[in-house]
Scaffold this motif. Structure first.
Motif, PDB file in Angstrom:
ATOM      1  N   ARG A 264       2.328  15.267  22.023  1.00 16.84           N
ATOM      2  CA  ARG A 264       3.569  15.031  21.569  1.00 16.84           C
ATOM      3  C   ARG A 264       4.124  16.479  21.692  1.00 16.84           C
ATOM      4  NH1 ARG A 264       4.551  10.478  17.755  1.00 16.84           N
ATOM      5  NH2 ARG A 264       6.739  10.785  17.243  1.00 16.84           N
ATOM      6  N   GLU A 265       4.620  16.647  22.930  1.00 15.48           N
ATOM      7  CA  GLU A 265       5.052  18.060  23.036  1.00 15.48           C
ATOM      8  C   GLU A 265       5.936  17.925  24.391  1.00 15.48           C
ATOM      9  OE1 GLU A 265       3.396  22.341  24.674  1.00 15.48           O
ATOM     10  OE2 GLU A 265       1.948  20.972  23.653  1.00 15.48           O
ATOM     11  N   TYR A 266       7.071  18.726  24.342  1.00 13.29           N
ATOM     12  CA  TYR A 266       8.202  18.589  25.440  1.00 13.29           C
ATOM     13  C   TYR A 266       7.613  19.012  26.723  1.00 13.29           C
ATOM     14  CZ  TYR A 266      10.222  23.058  25.767  1.00 13.29           C
ATOM     15  OH  TYR A 266      10.552  24.635  26.011  1.00 13.29           O
ATOM     16  N   ARG A 267       8.357  18.996  27.620  1.00  7.70           N
ATOM     17  CA  ARG A 267       8.135  19.289  29.398  1.00  7.70           C
ATOM     18  C   ARG A 267       7.544  18.032  29.807  1.00  7.70           C
ATOM     19  NH1 ARG A 267       6.783  24.902  27.634  1.00  7.70           N
ATOM     20  NH2 ARG A 267       8.425  26.291  28.670  1.00  7.70           N
ATOM     21  N   GLU A 268       8.358  17.359  30.589  1.00  8.28           N
ATOM     22  CA  GLU A 268       7.901  16.015  30.912  1.00  8.28           C
ATOM     23  C   GLU A 268       6.875  15.882  32.037  1.00  8.28           C
ATOM     24  OE1 GLU A 268       9.275  13.617  29.413  1.00  8.28           O
ATOM     25  OE2 GLU A 268      10.400  14.815  28.144  1.00  8.28           O
ATOM     26  N   TYR A 269       7.036  16.897  33.142  1.00  9.17           N
ATOM     27  CA  TYR A 269       5.882  16.798  33.901  1.00  9.17           C
ATOM     28  C   TYR A 269       4.403  16.996  33.259  1.00  9.17           C
ATOM     29  CZ  TYR A 269       3.231  18.173  38.069  1.00  9.17           C
ATOM     30  OH  TYR A 269       1.768  18.280  38.677  1.00  9.17           O
ATOM     31  N   GLU A 270       4.261  17.844  32.742  1.00  9.33           N
ATOM     32  CA  GLU A 270       3.221  18.274  31.978  1.00  9.33           C
ATOM     33  C   GLU A 270       2.453  17.288  31.026  1.00  9.33           C
ATOM     34  OE1 GLU A 270       5.254  20.592  32.356  1.00  9.33           O
ATOM     35  OE2 GLU A 270       4.627  22.272  33.689  1.00  9.33           O
ATOM     36  N   ARG A 271       3.659  16.592  30.304  1.00  3.19           N
ATOM     37  CA  ARG A 271       3.196  15.541  29.400  1.00  3.19           C
ATOM     38  C   ARG A 271       2.913  14.291  30.118  1.00  3.19           C
ATOM     39  NH1 ARG A 271       6.394  12.269  26.007  1.00  3.19           N
ATOM     40  NH2 ARG A 271       8.291  13.230  26.969  1.00  3.19           N
ATOM     41  N   SER A 272       3.678  14.041  31.286  1.00  2.00           N
ATOM     42  CA  SER A 272       3.022  12.756  32.256  1.00  2.00           C
ATOM     43  C   SER A 272       1.652  12.799  32.975  1.00  2.00           C
ATOM     44  CB  SER A 272       4.305  12.658  33.327  1.00  2.00           C
ATOM     45  OG  SER A 272       5.526  12.393  32.805  1.00  2.00           O
ATOM     46  N   MET A 273       1.401  14.099  33.453  1.00  2.00           N
ATOM     47  CA  MET A 273       0.374  14.457  34.003  1.00  2.00           C
ATOM     48  C   MET A 273      -0.904  14.246  32.844  1.00  2.00           C
ATOM     49  SD  MET A 273       0.410  14.864  37.350  1.00  2.00           S
ATOM     50  CE  MET A 273      -1.189  15.430  37.183  1.00  2.00           C
ATOM     51  N   THR A 274      -0.714  14.734  31.786  1.00  2.00           N
ATOM     52  CA  THR A 274      -2.035  14.883  30.787  1.00  2.00           C
ATOM     53  C   THR A 274      -2.038  13.507  30.457  1.00  2.00           C
ATOM     54  OG1 THR A 274      -1.275  17.131  30.170  1.00  2.00           O
ATOM     55  CG2 THR A 274      -2.798  15.635  28.727  1.00  2.00           C
ATOM     56  N   THR A 275      -0.872  12.692  30.167  1.00  2.00           N
ATOM     57  CA  THR A 275      -1.056  11.139  29.888  1.00  2.00           C
ATOM     58  C   THR A 275      -1.824  10.509  31.164  1.00  2.00           C
ATOM     59  OG1 THR A 275       0.752  11.248  28.688  1.00  2.00           O
ATOM     60  CG2 THR A 275       0.047   9.358  29.222  1.00  2.00           C
ATOM     61  N   LEU A 276      -1.661  10.751  32.212  1.00  2.00           N
ATOM     62  CA  LEU A 276      -2.103   9.969  33.240  1.00  2.00           C
ATOM     63  C   LEU A 276      -3.599  10.509  33.466  1.00  2.00           C
ATOM     64  CD1 LEU A 276       1.044   9.944  35.780  1.00  2.00           C
ATOM     65  CD2 LEU A 276      -0.034   8.020  34.586  1.00  2.00           C
ATOM     66  N   VAL A 277      -4.124  11.880  33.371  1.00  2.00           N
ATOM     67  CA  VAL A 277      -5.338  12.165  33.520  1.00  2.00           C
ATOM     68  C   VAL A 277      -6.092  11.404  32.439  1.00  2.00           C
ATOM     69  CG1 VAL A 277      -6.879  14.053  32.968  1.00  2.00           C
ATOM     70  CG2 VAL A 277      -5.006  14.348  34.448  1.00  2.00           C
ATOM     71  N   ASP A 278      -5.626  11.285  31.341  1.00  2.00           N
ATOM     72  CA  ASP A 278      -6.081  10.474  30.087  1.00  2.00           C
ATOM     73  C   ASP A 278      -6.410   9.012  30.679  1.00  2.00           C
ATOM     74  OD1 ASP A 278      -7.073  10.712  27.091  1.00  2.00           O
ATOM     75  OD2 ASP A 278      -5.832   8.611  27.373  1.00  2.00           O
ATOM     76  N   ALA A 279      -5.410   8.528  31.245  1.00  2.00           N
ATOM     77  CA  ALA A 279      -5.575   7.121  31.571  1.00  2.00           C
ATOM     78  C   ALA A 279      -6.610   6.798  32.541  1.00  2.00           C
ATOM     79  CB  ALA A 279      -4.189   6.542  31.834  1.00  2.00           C
ATOM     80  N   ALA A 280      -6.580   7.850  33.562  1.00  2.00           N
ATOM     81  CA  ALA A 280      -7.494   7.728  34.569  1.00  2.00           C
ATOM     82  C   ALA A 280      -8.805   7.897  34.453  1.00  2.00           C
ATOM     83  CB  ALA A 280      -6.984   9.003  35.685  1.00  2.00           C
ATOM     84  N   VAL A 281      -9.134   8.772  33.374  1.00  2.00           N
ATOM     85  CA  VAL A 281     -10.712   8.886  33.172  1.00  2.00           C
ATOM     86  C   VAL A 281     -11.239   8.022  31.852  1.00  2.00           C
ATOM     87  CG1 VAL A 281     -10.371  11.337  33.921  1.00  2.00           C
ATOM     88  CG2 VAL A 281     -10.383  10.850  31.628  1.00  2.00           C
ATOM     89  N   LYS A 282     -10.364   7.295  31.389  1.00  2.00           N
ATOM     90  CA  LYS A 282     -10.649   6.455  30.161  1.00  2.00           C
ATOM     91  C   LYS A 282     -11.599   5.367  30.427  1.00  2.00           C
ATOM     92  CE  LYS A 282      -7.547   5.892  26.965  1.00  2.00           C
ATOM     93  NZ  LYS A 282      -6.344   5.590  25.838  1.00  2.00           N
ATOM     94  N   PRO A 283     -11.440   4.647  31.516  1.00  2.00           N
ATOM     95  CA  PRO A 283     -12.498   3.466  31.690  1.00  2.00           C
ATOM     96  C   PRO A 283     -13.924   3.886  31.970  1.00  2.00           C
ATOM     97  CG  PRO A 283     -10.499   3.187  32.820  1.00  2.00           C
ATOM     98  CD  PRO A 283     -10.485   4.675  32.640  1.00  2.00           C
TER      99      PRO A 283
END
Length: 726
Positions: free
Chosen positions: A211-230
């Motif tokens: 929950r922090e600004y800077r859209e690129y870093e926030r997007s990347m961190t979210t997508l890394v989370d989604a990628a490794v979650k399964p």
């Protein structure tokens, strides 16, 4: 720490806590008897095909050594490299990305940064995105940076995106909408649509991940989370089921990158927090040992079978960063500041098309492993070079795993022929390249952070971490080396020293001179409440909760912030001024200047953070007994006597090569469990124990301190060393 006791008869139910660190070659296990304080360590080969096999094998092995059963286990803490390896190897499962309409190219634009500066602009090839453009979908609606809705959420576009991913079989989806750190209602609406239209989807929301600004870093961190979650979810579920069969209802937690742990059930909801799980545990264990030994400034070197991880520890605490990357993927989560280099024991030595010698980053891993493992390896590795030079014995784990010295020698001979080198020079060249690779990683976490490495001791651990310790002292001009007891298992030991930690952040940008103190207090209270509820869920009573506040500040117009402590207490003008003063001081310490008292340079508050801590009971580091006065090897020996030869710890001798020009020299071998506090000896020497080996080069001296650590310094500095227990 006690290694490898003999099995004994089963006793009445005990309270045993276990730490397990899965590495590329071995799975390390440390068990603590919480009633007696006894620590037992062991290792078992890792099982890359199914890491859970090595995990359960390690549990059974340590229980057998303690004469215990699964019913005696109270808790298990695990350091895992599942997410790390998936990202490092680039084996990312297909991930979809949903973002705000008009921002579909945020990953392509990124930060327009070229690694290694503009000098690399002509040669750098932009790596593939974690999500290609054709797997990005947008939804209508918009909120501003204060959380005010500018355009309403467009459910129709969200339904279309959900059905599009469903029809293509994309099961992992990351959602990052513009300014959702300020208001997450649109992201939550997208999740509800996905649940309805694509119920098989695994979804990560940026407002829950970061929950922090800077859209690129926030997007990347979210997508890394989604990628490794399964993959993380499958792995944790597999281990949890098998652990429950052995020890029903046992508490099972996973190490996080921030230096804390979290229950396995919660980790699968935020797997991005485990991307540096294993290295974090090692840094914590090394920090505890070095701090107790009296060394406030320490570099850590964790050498495994695949890689070497290095970090900085100041006053017993590893340094943290939110600017970390794993492989090609930035992850803006709090993590211990670790740099990883492909220079582990299994790193392969190879010849480039130009005919030069290279070492790593490719690794032979655990299967087939180095040539000397005799499991089908075809290329020489760092371990093979050590075997050929006699620096490690012809076996591992105290004789459990015999090594094929002839196979290692044949592999090095063939490589030497291709390079036109003498085999001994080829082997020493492999180790020299590895040492410089490790030294460069250590420079990244120290010199590039403005630290003077000459003030630092090096703490080496891991199975291969101490093999090049003396050479690293020479290359970096370090003060010396501290090798803990059972260094091969220090990461697993670190897992038993870790508190539960949960980090929460909220972007709240405001000028210092117009700061709404009530609004800051409200954010801190909300973050603290979230931390409290998480610790409640982990079983900690409110009386045990501890909360740590920090704030990210900057001068107006700067692009990046400086994090400073924000102490407890009500937020008022005096409180805000004290935080700003801390920012000025930290800015000067980092950059050499500040704008304190300059009215033209405004301070800006950016992010507010709260870390909830649930403390655990740490194992006691027991002192090692000394020798009786006058016994061989004691400090009361007459001056001038060669204690190395007179000590009872010399278990044998063998020919070892420390330098190609000097060739092989007859070298005493010390069996570390026989060492006592106060023992001293000089190189050349080799110290062996169950899980690791320490070659001591000529010109270096060794002292065993009261905690059983090997303190290695240049001969001219011995016995007075930089800091620590003298």
């Amino acid at each position: 720490m006690t290694s490898q006791p003999q099995p004994r008869a089963t006793q009445p139910r005990r309270r045993i806590r276990i730490g397990i660190d899965t590495g590329g070659t071995f799975t390390d296990v440390v068990a603590l008897d919480e009633d007696s304080g006894e620590l037992v360590t062991t290792k078992t080969p890792s099982t890359p095909a199914d890491p859970a096999d090595g995990f359960i094998d390690g549990v059974h092995k340590v229980l057998d050594l303690m004469g215990a059963t699964g019913n005696d286990i109270t808790a298990v803490c695990h350091g895992t490299t599942v997410a790390t390896n998936q990202l490092l190897e680039g084996k990312v499962e297909s991930v979809g990305f949903i973002t705000t309409e008009g921002y579909e190219f945020i990953l392509e634009i990124a930060r327009q940064a070229v690694p290694d500066g503009y000098g690399n602009s002509y040669f750098w090839v932009k790596p593939p995105r974690i999500v290609p453009v054709d797997l990005v979908r947008t939804v209508g609606g918009r909120v501003d940076f204060e959380g005010n809705e500018i355009r309403p959420f467009d459910e129709e576009s969200a339904v279309a995106a959900a059905r599009w991913f469903r029809d293509r079989g994309t099961r992992s989806v990351g959602v990052c909408l513009l300014h959702s750190y300020a208001d997450d209602s649109h992201e939550r609406a997208v999740r509800e649509v996905l649940r309805r239209e694509h119920p098989d989807a695994v979804v990560s929301l940026s407002s829950e991940v970061l929950r922090e600004y800077r859209e690129y870093e926030r997007s990347m961190t979210t997508l890394v989370d989604a990628a490794v979650k399964p993959k993380v979810a499958r792995y944790v579920a597999n281990i949890h089921d098998r652990l429950d069969a052995l020890a029903p209802g046992v508490a099972f937690s996973i190490m996080k990158s921030n230096g804390g742990v979290l229950s396995a059930d919660e980790v699968v909801k935020q797997p991005v927090t485990t991307v540096l799980s294993g290295p974090a545990a090692g840094a914590l264990g090394a920090g505890l040992v070095a701090h107790r030994a009296g060394y406030p400034k320490v570099l850590t070197c964790d050498g495994g079978g695949t890689s070497t991880d290095v970090s900085v520890v100041l006053d017993g605490e590893p340094t943290l960063t939110t600017e970390g990357t794993v492989g090609a993927y930035p992850s803006k989560i709090p993590m211990i500041d670790v740099v990883t280099v492909g220079a582990g024991g299994g790193s392969v030595a190879w010849v480039t098309p130009e005919g030069t010698l290279k070492v790593g980053p490719r690794s032979a891993g655990a299967d087939p492993g180095p040539l000397c493992y005799g499991k089908g390896g075809t290329e020489p590795t760092i371990t093979d070079a050590h075997v050929v030079l006699g620096r490690i014995p012809p076996h591992l784990l105290g004789g459990e795993i015999p090594l094929d010295v002839d196979a290692a020698r044949r592999g090095v001979d063939e490589l030497a022929d291709r390079l036109g080198l003498d085999p001994v020079r080829c082997a020493t060249g492999i180790l020299e390249i590895s040492a410089w690779n490790q030294a460069n990683a250590l420079r990244q976490v120290s010199v590039k952070r403005g630290l003077d490495v000459r003030d630092f001791m090096l703490t080496t651990f891991g199975g291969s971490g101490s093999l090049l310790a003396c050479r690293l002292v020479d290359v970096l001009d370090l003060a010396g080396v501290v090798v803990p007891q059972n260094p091969g298992n220090l990461s697993a030991f670190g897992l038993l020293t870790v508190d539960v930690r949960n980090d929460y952040v909220q972007t709240a940008v405001a000028r210092h001179d117009a700061l709404d103190h009530g609004a800051v207090q409200k954010v801190f209270d909300e973050l603290t409440d979230r931390a409290a509820r998480a610790l409640d869920a982990e079983g900690f009573p409110r009386s045990a909760h501890r909360y740590v506040r920090t704030a990210d500040l900057r001068y107006f117009g700067q692009a990046f912030e400086v994090r400073v402590p924000a102490p407890d207490g009500p937020v008022d003008a005096a409180y805000a001024a004290s935080v700003a003063d801390a920012f000025h001081a930290e800015h000067r310490a980092l950059y050499g200047y500040d704008f304190r008292g300059d009215a033209s340079q405004q301070v800006e508050w950016v992010n507010l953070r709260v870390t909830g801590v649930g403390p655990i009971t740490r194992p006691e580091l027991r002192e090692l007994p000394g020798r009786d006065p006058g016994s061989p090897g004691s400090l009361s020996d007459p001056p001038g006597q060669d204690r190395a030869d007179r000590s009872k710890t010399v278990a044998g001798r063998r020919a070892v090569c420390f330098d190609a020009d000097d060739g092989f020299v007859d070298t005493p071998i010390h069996w570390r469990p026989d060492l006592r506090a106060g023992d001293t000896f000089s190189g050349p020497a080799v110290v062996e124990e169950f899980g690791s080996t320490v070659p001591v080069h000529p010109g270096f001296a060794v002292r065993v301190d009261t905690l059983g650590n090997l303190v290695i310094t240049r001969e001219a500095l011995h016995p007075t060393t930089a800091g620590g227990d003298r």
